[in-house]
Every structure is written in C-alpha cells, then in structure tokens.
Motif scaffolding. Structure first.
Motif, PDB file in Angstrom:
ATOM      1  N   PRO A   1       1.026  -1.325   0.313  1.00 50.11           N
ATOM      2  CA  PRO A   1      -0.247  -0.132   0.261  1.00 50.11           C
ATOM      3  C   PRO A   1       0.436   0.864   0.138  1.00 50.11           C
ATOM      4  O   PRO A   1       2.171   1.166   0.594  1.00 50.11           O
ATOM      5  CB  PRO A   1      -0.369  -0.514   1.377  1.00 50.11           C
ATOM      6  N   PRO A   2       0.608   1.949  -0.581  1.00 54.78           N
ATOM      7  CA  PRO A   2       1.842   3.748  -0.676  1.00 54.78           C
ATOM      8  C   PRO A   2       1.044   4.049   0.708  1.00 54.78           C
ATOM      9  O   PRO A   2       0.764   4.193   1.856  1.00 54.78           O
ATOM     10  CB  PRO A   2       0.408   4.872  -1.020  1.00 54.78           C
ATOM     11  N   PRO A   3       2.981   4.701   1.335  1.00 51.33           N
ATOM     12  CA  PRO A   3       2.574   4.934   2.058  1.00 51.33           C
ATOM     13  C   PRO A   3       2.227   5.748   3.313  1.00 51.33           C
ATOM     14  O   PRO A   3       1.929   6.873   2.740  1.00 51.33           O
ATOM     15  CB  PRO A   3       4.311   6.154   2.736  1.00 51.33           C
ATOM     16  N   LYS A   4       1.863   6.285   4.458  1.00 54.70           N
ATOM     17  CA  LYS A   4       0.258   6.655   4.817  1.00 54.70           C
ATOM     18  C   LYS A   4       1.889   8.689   4.665  1.00 54.70           C
ATOM     19  O   LYS A   4       3.033   8.847   5.344  1.00 54.70           O
ATOM     20  CB  LYS A   4       0.692   7.184   6.294  1.00 54.70           C
ATOM     21  N   PRO A   5       0.970   9.516   4.129  1.00 49.00           N
ATOM     22  CA  PRO A   5       1.538  10.741   3.194  1.00 49.00           C
ATOM     23  C   PRO A   5       1.725  11.682   5.016  1.00 49.00           C
ATOM     24  O   PRO A   5       0.687  11.711   5.995  1.00 49.00           O
ATOM     25  CB  PRO A   5       0.444  11.612   2.842  1.00 49.00           C
ATOM     26  N   LYS A   6       2.615  12.449   5.286  1.00 52.08           N
ATOM     27  CA  LYS A   6       3.067  13.521   6.503  1.00 52.08           C
ATOM     28  C   LYS A   6       2.835  14.309   6.141  1.00 52.08           C
ATOM     29  O   LYS A   6       2.354  15.023   7.024  1.00 52.08           O
ATOM     30  CB  LYS A   6       4.819  12.914   6.448  1.00 52.08           C
ATOM     31  N   THR A   7       2.353  15.140   4.853  1.00 48.03           N
ATOM     32  CA  THR A   7       1.879  16.063   4.790  1.00 48.03           C
ATOM     33  C   THR A   7       0.707  16.219   3.647  1.00 48.03           C
ATOM     34  O   THR A   7       0.259  14.745   3.046  1.00 48.03           O
ATOM     35  CB  THR A   7       3.034  16.891   4.203  1.00 48.03           C
ATOM     36  N   MET A   8      -0.107  16.833   3.439  1.00 44.27           N
ATOM     37  CA  MET A   8      -1.299  17.258   2.789  1.00 44.27           C
ATOM     38  C   MET A   8      -1.131  16.523   1.266  1.00 44.27           C
ATOM     39  O   MET A   8      -0.452  17.727   0.825  1.00 44.27           O
ATOM     40  CB  MET A   8      -2.927  18.084   3.197  1.00 44.27           C
ATOM     41  N   PRO A   9      -1.646  15.935   0.916  1.00 44.75           N
ATOM     42  CA  PRO A   9      -1.045  15.473  -0.302  1.00 44.75           C
ATOM     43  C   PRO A   9      -2.492  16.108  -1.118  1.00 44.75           C
ATOM     44  O   PRO A   9      -3.489  17.005  -0.836  1.00 44.75           O
ATOM     45  CB  PRO A   9      -1.582  14.390  -0.632  1.00 44.75           C
ATOM     46  N   ALA A  10      -2.169  16.550  -2.448  1.00 44.67           N
ATOM     47  CA  ALA A  10      -3.336  17.533  -3.302  1.00 44.67           C
ATOM     48  C   ALA A  10      -4.718  16.466  -3.309  1.00 44.67           C
ATOM     49  O   ALA A  10      -4.650  14.618  -3.675  1.00 44.67           O
ATOM     50  CB  ALA A  10      -2.911  17.734  -4.782  1.00 44.67           C
ATOM     51  N   LEU A  11      -5.741  16.790  -3.286  1.00 48.03           N
ATOM     52  CA  LEU A  11      -7.507  16.513  -3.416  1.00 48.03           C
ATOM     53  C   LEU A  11      -8.058  16.841  -4.031  1.00 48.03           C
ATOM     54  O   LEU A  11      -8.226  18.201  -3.969  1.00 48.03           O
ATOM     55  CB  LEU A  11      -8.050  16.939  -1.468  1.00 48.03           C
ATOM     56  N   ILE A  12      -8.212  16.236  -5.013  1.00 50.63           N
ATOM     57  CA  ILE A  12      -8.735  16.380  -6.518  1.00 50.63           C
ATOM     58  C   ILE A  12     -10.566  15.905  -6.639  1.00 50.63           C
ATOM     59  O   ILE A  12      -9.858  13.937  -6.101  1.00 50.63           O
ATOM     60  CB  ILE A  12      -7.493  16.436  -7.721  1.00 50.63           C
ATOM     61  N   VAL A  13     -10.807  16.028  -7.002  1.00 49.14           N
ATOM     62  CA  VAL A  13     -11.777  15.575  -7.379  1.00 49.14           C
ATOM     63  C   VAL A  13     -12.290  15.793  -9.569  1.00 49.14           C
ATOM     64  O   VAL A  13     -12.873  17.141  -9.262  1.00 49.14           O
ATOM     65  CB  VAL A  13     -13.707  15.453  -6.345  1.00 49.14           C
ATOM     66  N   ASP A  14     -12.321  15.482  -9.907  1.00 51.02           N
ATOM     67  CA  ASP A  14     -12.936  15.672 -11.549  1.00 51.02           C
ATOM     68  C   ASP A  14     -13.252  14.732 -12.015  1.00 51.02           C
ATOM     69  O   ASP A  14     -14.550  13.728 -11.640  1.00 51.02           O
ATOM     70  CB  ASP A  14     -11.243  15.414 -12.159  1.00 51.02           C
ATOM     71  N   SER A  15     -14.177  13.968 -13.094  1.00 51.13           N
ATOM     72  CA  SER A  15     -15.156  13.857 -13.947  1.00 51.13           C
ATOM     73  C   SER A  15     -15.155  11.771 -13.892  1.00 51.13           C
ATOM     74  O   SER A  15     -15.511  11.546 -13.830  1.00 51.13           O
ATOM     75  CB  SER A  15     -15.049  14.675 -15.509  1.00 51.13           C
ATOM     76  N   LEU A  16     -13.651  11.871 -13.391  1.00 53.78           N
ATOM     77  CA  LEU A  16     -13.415  10.357 -13.070  1.00 53.78           C
ATOM     78  C   LEU A  16     -13.041   9.782 -11.829  1.00 53.78           C
ATOM     79  O   LEU A  16     -13.849   9.313 -11.281  1.00 53.78           O
ATOM     80  CB  LEU A  16     -12.227  10.185 -13.437  1.00 53.78           C
ATOM     81  N   GLY A  17     -13.639  11.343 -10.891  1.00 52.73           N
ATOM     82  CA  GLY A  17     -14.209  10.847  -8.974  1.00 52.73           C
ATOM     83  C   GLY A  17     -13.153  11.521  -8.929  1.00 52.73           C
ATOM     84  O   GLY A  17     -12.452  12.189  -8.888  1.00 52.73           O
ATOM     85  N   PRO A  18     -12.816  10.961  -7.101  1.00 53.84           N
ATOM     86  CA  PRO A  18     -11.822  11.550  -6.107  1.00 53.84           C
ATOM     87  C   PRO A  18     -10.504  11.057  -6.669  1.00 53.84           C
ATOM     88  O   PRO A  18     -10.481   9.539  -7.079  1.00 53.84           O
ATOM     89  CB  PRO A  18     -12.611  10.891  -5.116  1.00 53.84           C
TER      90      PRO A  18
END
Length: 258
Positions: A48-65
């Motif tokens: 699994p991807p590592p837990k982010p230490k800083t807030m990553p980009a959060l995007i909602v586009d036409s394909l979903g979150p």
C-alpha cells in the motif's frame, strides 16, 4: 565352496540397499528446487502507498475523487469503503482541508468527499472551482456531520434535474422555483428569491445541493450566488455554508446525513 554363498548373498543385499538409499536422496533433493520455484512464482500483493506526512493534493474530477495517490472508482460497489480507507490516513489533525473540484466533476462525488473529510475530523473544507466570473473562485463549506439543529427557516437552495432551481426553508415548506435559463440555471432570478428569504430568516446557516445528474459547476455557481447575495445584503448573515451529503427533495424537510 558352499560357505561363499551366504557371503555373496549378503554383499548383494548390501549393494541393493545402498542403491535404493541413493535413489531416495536424489528424489528428495530433486523436489526442493520445484517447491522453491513455485513459491517464487506465487503472486504477491502490491504494497500500500505510504501514509502521507503532509496533506497531498485532493482532487475531484470527472473520473471521481483522487486522494493523494489513490483513485477512488465511484462506480464500484464498495466505493464508500475505499474512500474511507483513502481519507483515514490523511494528516487532517482537526484542521481545514482544501479540495480542488473541477467543473465537470459529479456533484455527488464532491459531496461524498466533503462528508468523508468531515467524518475524519476536518471542521471545514475549502472548495476551489473555476466557476462563473461573478462568483468566488473558492467557497468555505462545512460537512453535514458538523451541523445540528439549524433554524428551520435556514435557506436551502438546489439545482434540479432540468436545471431549474429551488429555494425553500430547511424545515420544509412552500418554496420558490425558477425555470432554467438559456445556458443553465437562471441565477439572476434565483438570487432575487434568495435575497428575500435571507431577509426573512435570522440564521447563520445555509444549505445547497444539486440533483445527482447535475455537474458540479452548476451546484457551485448556485452556492456562489448565495454567498454573493448575502455579502451584498445590508446585514451579512451566512457563516456556515453546508454542502448536503445527499440531494434533498425540493420543498421537503432536509435531512443531514452524518
């Protein structure tokens, strides 16, 4: 001469036993590489991807979150579990979170992300959308689980499936409906209806939504119109703008999905 027969028989038995033992050892040693090869060929689960230490980009586009490195397919049956898993590892720490919601995103997808961030501890979400030129480029919204017992007269607005709009009180009742304009919702006349209802209600809450088939751009522009009308009024009232987790039925009491 007869005394040599038992000796020869004993030697023959000894040789046969030795050869049999050697054959067993050979078969055992020959089986080990096969087992090793099978183990090496077995597929392994991706880490699994590592837990982010800083807030990553959060995007909602036409394909979903798109939560950091995780794309949530909202068409899958178990998308709620996947969205929860993606959000729970974010370093929210009880702070405001920023989400970029593209115009062509689905309104229920944006609403689901806002609600999930609220359940994970975010008190407010700053939604950034490139909407109409006459509305703000960002709106600060509150997740529905952070609200309880708002005044019944609180203004609720919604874009309906046919792109008409509805304005009615949170507790339900007779609302005002505006027909669709030439290129979408008639926000000018809707703004006039919002202004009248805001003047009649002493509430710091307002709620907005859109039909599930309506693109996020339409819902955002309606909410932006509400904010503009409030800010231009003699007494600014709206402090808590709530994006509803589920599209309500126009004119009926609003339910806050937690």
């Amino acid at each position: 001469m007869h005394s040599r027969v038992p000796v020869l028989a004993s030697l023959a038995l000894l040789v046969a036993t030795t050869l049999t033992a050697c054959g067993d050892d050979k078969s055992k040693t020959g089986a080990a590489p096969t087992a090793t090869a099978s183990a090496a060929a077995a597929p392994t689960e991706p880490a699994p991807p590592p837990k982010p230490k800083t807030m990553p980009a959060l995007i909602v586009d036409s394909l979903g979150p798109y939560i950091g490195q995780i794309r949530v397919d909202m068409k899958q049956e178990k998308w709620p579990e996947k969205l929860t898993a993606a959000v729970k590892d974010l370093p929210i720490n009880g702070q405001q979170v920023t989400v970029i919601a593209e115009k062509k995103a689905r309104t229920p997808d944006v609403a689901a992300v806002v609600a999930e961030l609220g359940r994970a501890g975010a008190p407010t979400i700053l939604l950034k959308t490139d909407g109409r030129d006459d509305v703000p480029k960002e709106l600060l919204v509150t997740p529905p689980d952070k609200v309880s017992n708002p005044p019944g007269c609180s203004v609720t607005v919604m874009v309906l499936k046919d792109l008409s709009t509805a304005v009615w009180p949170f507790k339900g009742g007779l609302g005002k409906k505006q027909r669709k304009g030439f290129a979408g919702p008639d926000l000018s006349n809707t703004g006039d209806a919002i202004k009248k209802d805001l003047a009649l209600c002493d509430s710091s809450f307002a709620f907005f939504s859109a039909d599930d088939t309506v693109s996020w751009e339409m819902a955002y522009n309606l909410a932006g119109t509400l904010k503009v009308v409030d800010e231009k009024s003699d007494k600014k009232k709206i402090e808590t703008l709530v994006l509803l987790g589920e599209a309500p039925v126009a004119g009926r009491p609003v339910t806050l999905k937690k």
